[in-house]
Design an enzyme around this catalytic site. Sequence first.
Site, PDB file in Angstrom:
ATOM      1  N   ASP A   1       0.840  -1.203   0.000  1.00  0.00           N
ATOM      2  CA  ASP A   1       0.000   0.000   0.000  1.00  0.00           C
ATOM      3  C   ASP A   1       0.874   1.252   0.000  1.00  0.00           C
ATOM      4  O   ASP A   1       2.066   1.207   0.327  1.00  0.00           O
ATOM      5  CB  ASP A   1      -0.883  -0.047   1.255  1.00  0.00           C
ATOM      6  CG  ASP A   1      -2.170   0.755   1.111  1.00  0.00           C
ATOM      7  OD1 ASP A   1      -2.298   1.520   0.139  1.00  0.00           O
ATOM      8  OD2 ASP A   1      -3.037   0.613   1.992  1.00  0.00           O
TER       9      ASP A   1
ATOM     10  N   ASP B   1     -10.894   1.975  -3.188  1.00  0.00           N
ATOM     11  CA  ASP B   1     -11.444   1.680  -1.863  1.00  0.00           C
ATOM     12  C   ASP B   1     -12.959   1.666  -1.895  1.00  0.00           C
ATOM     13  O   ASP B   1     -13.600   1.296  -0.914  1.00  0.00           O
ATOM     14  CB  ASP B   1     -10.954   2.710  -0.838  1.00  0.00           C
ATOM     15  CG  ASP B   1      -9.569   2.355  -0.332  1.00  0.00           C
ATOM     16  OD1 ASP B   1      -9.142   1.205  -0.544  1.00  0.00           O
ATOM     17  OD2 ASP B   1      -8.911   3.231   0.259  1.00  0.00           O
TER      18      ASP B   1
HETATM   19  C1  DGJ Z   1      -5.852   1.901   1.778  1.00  0.00           C
HETATM   20  C2  DGJ Z   1      -6.237   0.664   1.040  1.00  0.00           C
HETATM   21  O1  DGJ Z   1      -6.767   0.978  -0.204  1.00  0.00           O
HETATM   22  C3  DGJ Z   1      -7.224  -0.137   1.879  1.00  0.00           C
HETATM   23  O2  DGJ Z   1      -7.658  -1.266   1.166  1.00  0.00           O
HETATM   24  C4  DGJ Z   1      -6.582  -0.513   3.167  1.00  0.00           C
HETATM   25  O3  DGJ Z   1      -5.524  -1.407   2.928  1.00  0.00           O
HETATM   26  C5  DGJ Z   1      -6.086   0.732   3.885  1.00  0.00           C
HETATM   27  N1  DGJ Z   1      -5.274   1.552   3.061  1.00  0.00           N
HETATM   28  C6  DGJ Z   1      -5.318   0.342   5.111  1.00  0.00           C
HETATM   29  O4  DGJ Z   1      -4.742   1.419   5.712  1.00  0.00           O
END
Ligand code: DGJ
Length: 729
Positions: A478, A548
């Site tokens: 990430d 997300d």
């Molecule tokens: C952003 C990601 O897109 C989410 O799926 C998740 O992993 C969060 N970060 C965790 O902080």
Amino acid sequence: MGIRFIEKYNVFKLDSKDTSYIISIVDEEKFLGHVYFGKKVIDEDINYLMRINEPPYVPSKNNRDRVSFYDSFPFEYSTHGIGDFRESSIRVIDKNGHSEVKLEYKSHEIYKGKKELNGLPATFGDENECTSLEITCEDMYLNLQVVLVYTTFENLDVITRSVKVKNLSEDKINLTKVLSTCIDFDYIDYDMISLHGSWARERHVQRKKIGYGKQVVSTIRGESSHQDNPFIALLDSKATDDYGNVYGFNFVYSGNFFAQIEGCQFNTTRVVMGINPEDFNWLLNKDEEFIAPEVVMVYSNEGIGKMTRTFHDLYRNNLIRGEYKDKKRPILINNWEATYFDFNTEKLLSIAKEASKLGIEMLVMDDGWFGKRNADNSSLGDWFVNEDKISGGLNNLVDEVNKLGMEFGIWVEPEMISGDSELFRKHPDWCIKIPGREPALCREQYVLDLSRKEILDYIYDSIKKVLSSANITYVKWDMNRQLTDLGSLGLKSENQGELLHRYVLAVYDMMDRLTKDFPHILLENCSGGGARFDPGMLYYSPQIWCSDDTDAIERLKIQEGTSMVYPLSAIGAHVSDCPNHTVGRTTPFETRGYVALAGTFGYELDVTRIPEEDRDMIPEQIEMYHKYNDLVRSGDYYRIQNFSENNSFDAWSVVSKDKSEVLVTCVQVFERANYHSRRIKLKGLIEEKFYKNEETGEIISGGALMTAGINLTNLHGDFKGKLIHLKLA
Ligand code: DGJ
């Protein structure tokens, strides 16, 4: 096919499947002119297209109007300061503070295959697939060498370009701009497509008419970004999904980019793409070389759809690598939307137990397992397991998950450091910042200065330790903030302008190490959802978390835009719980499954707490995934109806390469009162063969399915979805 130099006409002819691209050396002054890019032509001499026999004549015939000539000539690679006032591709600051660059052709080399781009991701192909051309030009005044690098792919309508710049002089030269492609098109009657967005609504398709002046798509955020994807298409204003000329440009890079379409005074259109010159200043000492990343150029004479399918084929075969390149991915369940930071071994195992019974194949532990991380305000950089949460340690958890017959995956965010972390307390100067200024926080975190090798090595080693400590077979990498306060303690003042590119190179270096050290690990990239959905990342990870926003209806637009360029096999997509956490919408579990099927497919919910009727549907969905994933991953993708255009209904299909099978997915976003069933026309089938509808048993010819269509019955209500599967009868 391939690439030829036709000496008689001083022409380079680059041919790929149905495309020709022609470059000419203009005799008298040795400029490189761009002659043609489009549908394949058999001609060797169409140099008239450059109009050098019309006023303002080529300078050797009329030096009086040299500037007018420069300002209208279709340069193959435009340069700053000479009198071409359209967008330049290269600009410097030399020892005297001057910025002009003027290039002359020197030599060239044509060879089979394609060379790697040192330290940069790029498409690849062997000697049977590609031919490459390197044209060496020089600025004699600066002693600067500029090599234009091209590759044609024999079986695809793809030409790639990149640029290598070498300082042959004794003096330092600052490169302040070096783009990777520049093409002048005749006419101005074009549209432009770009993929625009924001967090939770990435890559919505935007199509607009271009006019005179400059229309830019770019980012200065240090990542390819939620807001603008490094992709643009130039297309005939009347082009549709199925008809017309379309030119797609995609930058194989994950940092700042600049793409521009410029409508010019004589009704020509200049397209450029490359590293964003803003915040870029690269010092070249004697004999040093700078390599500008690759631009992939796809031409389609059959509309946007063919462009899409060409990108998909290229990326699936000649960009994505590793063990999972052509393999079905394990169905995973990720605990992010299930628990956020509130989890422990017990909770994870309860999810895994239930999930394994239903046929889910992997548990992914998301953010919150390390340091003292119970919220997003701490511990990034402290890559050791929080045993208060993960009691018994990571190995124990992984073993328990493995005992359930499931694989285990883990979340990391290696590029960041929290102010509240042991690492920051020890090394407050490890983040990117300008000495004396307070760096800005974003999600309460700073960015590690990975351009410094000792920091890169330290972080990579700590991640490596974690990955080696247990049977981990998947990593979600990430990256949750943009880059600001651009300063590096590791760089001299004269090199500070290199930081952003060096940062991207360092990220690539780390990903390269990870994929080499752990070839069995399935790497999924992610950046606060889909802020780094770009071909650079695809070189290292065969899949990328798309957004997300997991709402099935929001995903229609997001996945439509993403799949315009990137293959379905790369699109991270999960079934989540409702009401959806981002938009509060409730959609049928079934529909959520259909939408996730057009991606990697997985779950992101607390399977122990969802409604029973939803849970009961999971085994069926898993069966559906196993039945269709080979087709979805490898087939040809067709857009049929776009919710983004009609505001009511979406449909797409995937047709197997041999055209023996098609899977159509329909999502009725809004029901209509008092109408007959909707009818859709399929695409890409064999006209004179019959297909059998698996559900109804009907036998219909490919011709009828494509020209007359098929009815969508039994779709009642909003947000309802349907799959139609047809096979050759
Ligand atoms: C952003 C990601 O897109 C989410 O799926 C998740 O992993 C969060 N970060 C965790 O902080």
